[in-house]
Scaffold this active site. Structure first.
Site, PDB file in Angstrom:
ATOM      1  N   PRO A  12     127.516  45.517  46.472  1.00 43.63           N
ATOM      2  CA  PRO A  12     126.595  44.404  46.738  1.00 43.63           C
ATOM      3  C   PRO A  12     126.127  43.786  45.423  1.00 43.63           C
ATOM      4  CG  PRO A  12     125.490  46.514  47.054  1.00 43.63           C
ATOM      5  CD  PRO A  12     126.939  46.820  46.819  1.00 43.63           C
ATOM      6  N   MET A  13     126.280  42.482  45.293  1.00 46.27           N
ATOM      7  CA  MET A  13     125.855  41.824  44.044  1.00 46.27           C
ATOM      8  C   MET A  13     125.134  40.515  44.330  1.00 46.27           C
ATOM      9  SD  MET A  13     128.992  42.648  41.475  1.00 46.27           S
ATOM     10  CE  MET A  13     130.212  42.414  42.753  1.00 46.27           C
ATOM     11  N   THR A  14     123.870  40.484  43.956  1.00 45.18           N
ATOM     12  CA  THR A  14     123.045  39.284  44.077  1.00 45.18           C
ATOM     13  C   THR A  14     123.673  38.147  43.296  1.00 45.18           C
ATOM     14  OG1 THR A  14     121.048  40.550  44.352  1.00 45.18           O
ATOM     15  CG2 THR A  14     120.770  38.353  43.465  1.00 45.18           C
ATOM     16  N   GLN A  28     124.085  43.583  53.036  1.00 46.76           N
ATOM     17  CA  GLN A  28     123.158  44.562  52.460  1.00 46.76           C
ATOM     18  C   GLN A  28     121.740  44.055  52.717  1.00 46.76           C
ATOM     19  OE1 GLN A  28     122.033  45.028  48.299  1.00 46.76           O
ATOM     20  NE2 GLN A  28     122.466  47.228  48.436  1.00 46.76           N
ATOM     21  N   GLY A  83     118.392  50.883  49.625  1.00 51.20           N
ATOM     22  CA  GLY A  83     117.323  51.871  49.423  1.00 51.20           C
ATOM     23  C   GLY A  83     117.262  52.343  47.983  1.00 51.20           C
ATOM     24  N   ALA A  84     117.768  51.508  47.050  1.00 53.40           N
ATOM     25  CA  ALA A  84     117.962  51.973  45.665  1.00 53.40           C
ATOM     26  C   ALA A  84     117.218  51.112  44.651  1.00 53.40           C
ATOM     27  CB  ALA A  84     119.466  51.953  45.355  1.00 53.40           C
ATOM     28  N   HIS A  85     117.360  51.486  43.384  1.00 51.96           N
ATOM     29  CA  HIS A  85     117.064  50.655  42.204  1.00 51.96           C
ATOM     30  C   HIS A  85     115.607  50.226  42.051  1.00 51.96           C
ATOM     31  CE1 HIS A  85     121.589  49.278  42.475  1.00 51.96           C
ATOM     32  NE2 HIS A  85     121.439  50.587  42.326  1.00 51.96           N
ATOM     33  N   TYR A 139     113.496  49.072  44.412  1.00 52.57           N
ATOM     34  CA  TYR A 139     112.990  48.064  45.352  1.00 52.57           C
ATOM     35  C   TYR A 139     112.220  48.764  46.481  1.00 52.57           C
ATOM     36  CZ  TYR A 139     115.929  44.852  42.713  1.00 52.57           C
ATOM     37  OH  TYR A 139     116.484  44.105  41.707  1.00 52.57           O
TER      38      TYR A 139
END
Ligand SMILES: Cc1cc2nc3c(=O)[nH]c(=O)nc-3n(C[C@H](O)[C@H](O)[C@H](O)COP(=O)(O)O)c2cc1C
Length: 366
Positions: free
Chosen positions: A25-27, A102, A170-172, A174
């Site tokens: 997943p990449m914003t 995502q 559910g990571a990083h 946030y």
């Protein structure tokens, strides 16, 4: 080393993939007012045409006022945005691909680059943006319940539109991760507590809400990381026992696949074993896992934001681990952001055609 292990099919529940490669997943922030455009659909379609096994979308936000930190991040709610996403999944399917959104809520992690402030209330378990740094008021019980419901609602829409899987971000550091982390979760109610297992409650409720919305056969992926954008060296679980206490309630709640985010996939998770995060998560839960982090590139992704370039790197270490079934799937970020043909080049051994990654790639939808 031959890349055969990357090109074996994978099946879990209703999901069958032609190979083990997942687009991370990449914003991208190319969705004005939160609505994915035809350019966004074409960008994902090109990855499907390039034989990516499973495409995970950029983080796309659930329906809470402050779920995003940039107006050009796509929404996963509202008629216009969902119509945009319908075009995305239809184009990906027409090209033979599989995809899931995502689902994201940034919590109190604001984006200094976007120069934009979301409308209040900002959702954060204890109103902190990092340990000791007060940003807003703690989330009310009502806000928590509404946020959990918003994840479920978005997942139900994903199923209705025809997506193949859903992933929870559910990571990083946030929102979901802010509940896991004692440094940002000082709650003393049922959503807080001294142990990681207690602080997993919010994520488990999100998983249950999603499971109720999508039924038992649709694959639900949960992305987790030990590291935080607020602290790259942090580890939520310091031992395998702690990791087991973190992951078990999440799997019991209905998670099918754990997506274990590292910045460098080859780094061992605990002393005394070469297993990485995805390796341990699989061993401890018995669930399929996805590894990620600098696959096929020499440098890691946060340095890319600071302008560092990376060169193509050997896949041998990754392939050895995949061959040993330490994990099941491999997510690839920047290499696929820059080059929709990356999978084919790897499969056909066209290594001299693999590209360097430069930060200029972030500025366009190639
Ligand atoms: C431009 C960019 C945007 C990203 N946005 C997200 C995101 O929305 N959600 C997420 O979980 N990770 C995000 N990440 C992290 C990637 O999913 C991936 O974990 C990271 O890039 C490491 O993979 P790589 O080394 O193959 O690039 C982003 C990374 C990049 C480069």
């Amino acid at each position: 080393m031959a890349a055969d292990s990357l090109f074996r099919p994978f099946t879990h529940k209703s999901l069958t993939l032609k190979n083990r490669i997942v687009m991370a997943p990449m914003t991208r922030s190319f969705s004005p007012s939160g609505v994915p455009t035809s350019d966004v659909a074409a960008y994902y379609r090109r990855r499907a045409e390039g034989d990516v096994g499973l495409i995970l979308s950029e983080g796309t936000v659930v329906n809470r006022p402050s779920a995003k930190n940039d107006p050009n991040v796509p929404n996963f709610h509202g008629e216009q945005a969902l119509t945009g996403w319908k075009r995305v999944i239809d184009e990906v399917h027409a090209a033979g691909g599989k995809m899931g959104p995502q689902l994201w809520h940034v919590g109190s992690a604001r984006n200094p680059m976007a120069n934009w402030v979301a409308p209040p209330p900002v959702d954060a378990p204890s109103g902190l943006s990092s340990p000791g740094k007060r940003f807003t008021e703690p989330m009310t019980d009502e806000a928590i319940a509404d946020t959990i419901a918003a994840f479920g609602k978005a997942a139900g829409e994903a199923k209705r539109l025809g997506f193949d899987v859903v992933e929870i971000h559910g990571a990083h550091g946030y929102l979901v991760d802010q509940f896991f982390w004692a440094g940002t979760n000082e709650r003393t109610d049922a959503f807080g507590g001294a142990t990681l297992a207690e602080r997993s409650r919010f994520a488990a409720e999100v998983v249950k809400s999603i499971r109720a919305a999508v039924g038992k056969d649709m694959v639900v992926i949960l992305r987790l990381s030990q590291w935080k954008q607020q602290d790259f060296t942090f580890k939520l679980a310091k031992t395998p026992e702690e990791m087991e206490s973190w992951l078990t309630p999440l799997v019991e709640a209905g998670t099918d696949i754990l997506h274990c985010s590292q910045r460098r996939f080859w780094e061992p998770e605990f002393e005394g074993s070469e297993l990485n995060f995805a390796g341990w998560a699989k061993k401890l839960t018995g669930k399929p896992t996805i590894t990620v982090g600098s696959v096929g590139l020499s440098g890691e992704f946060t340095a890319a934001f600071r302008g560092e370039s990376s060169k193509p790197a050997s896949l041998d270490n990754l392939l050895r681990r995949l061959e040993r079934e330490e994990f099941d799937l491999v997510a690839v970020g920047r290499a696929l952001l820059a080059d929709p043909q990356w999978v084919r080049k790897v499969r056909e051994d066209r290594h001299d055609e693999l590209q360097d990654f430069h930060k200029e790639a972030l500025a366009r939808l190639a």
